[in-house]
Design a protein around this motif. Sequence first.
Motif: not given
Lengths: 185, 123
Positions: A137-145
């Motif tokens: 989102s607008d250059g910010e990232t969240f990731c869950m694996d």
Amino acid sequence: MQELSMNLLDIAQNSVAAGSKLTEITVLIDTARRSLVLRIADCGKGMSEETLRRVTDPFYTTRTTRKVGLGLPLFREAAETAGGKMTIRSKEGVGTTVEASFELGNIDLPPLGDVPGSIVNLVQCNPELDFIFRVESDGETFCMDTREIRGILQGVPLSSPEVALFLREYLEEHTENLLKRSNLI
Amino acid sequence: MKSLEELAAIRDRMKNIVNTREADENNIRIAVGMATCGIAAGARPVLNAFTEEIARREVPHVTVTQTGCIGICQYEPVVEVFAPGKDKVTYVKMTPEKVARVVSEHILGGVPVAEYTIGAAQR
């Protein structure tokens, strides 16, 4: 569907049904370009060209129990109504990627809704499968694996209500600020 | 903010409960219809409400899971309860508000909530 997150859950169920061991769900928000993209990419059994051609026809389904299949037609309808489009890439034996784009701020754009709820539903109900959930989102990232989470859980199943409850709160806290940028007017 | 480290604490607390839950022959299975029809009718908040209620009350021998479209789309959200040695109970037009009663009276108390079942709806 009242929320795009419901479409997301619905389409991802197709990946589960196609035997995908690892399914990646991505939400891309770019407010400067007024763009929202939802992508479901799986490594399931894929579709033949014939199936691919007919798959957004509401009166086509591969199921034998009923004669309608509404998931993809509804998703396409949601995208096209909100200034976007839906594309499907699929290859037999390799997998399928469904991607829908939407124009942020479009008056006919349904709310994203409870995205964490959809992701946790998928994980909880398919504890033997893996999912990657990514928000950019607008250059910010969240990731869950889930493979990382599985490592921490050491045999406690992802279907445990207590684990699902934690994951829900965890996802809500970490994605709230990123996802709310889709509420652009 | 919550971090994944907290998950380790939950894991340690859950290990004993969970190991008995899966293998337990008294295990009750709550299956929420999660096909397109179910999702569109509001199945997701119902599944979440069951999960929360079971986790909050630390009910030991219950799993909450999904099922497909069972062909009664007009009654969605549909929830099926499978308890060992008993007939399947089918709840229709479920809402998150109805969940607490199903858990306390049926899952914990053993008596299905008749007025929420498909039998009552068809009358």
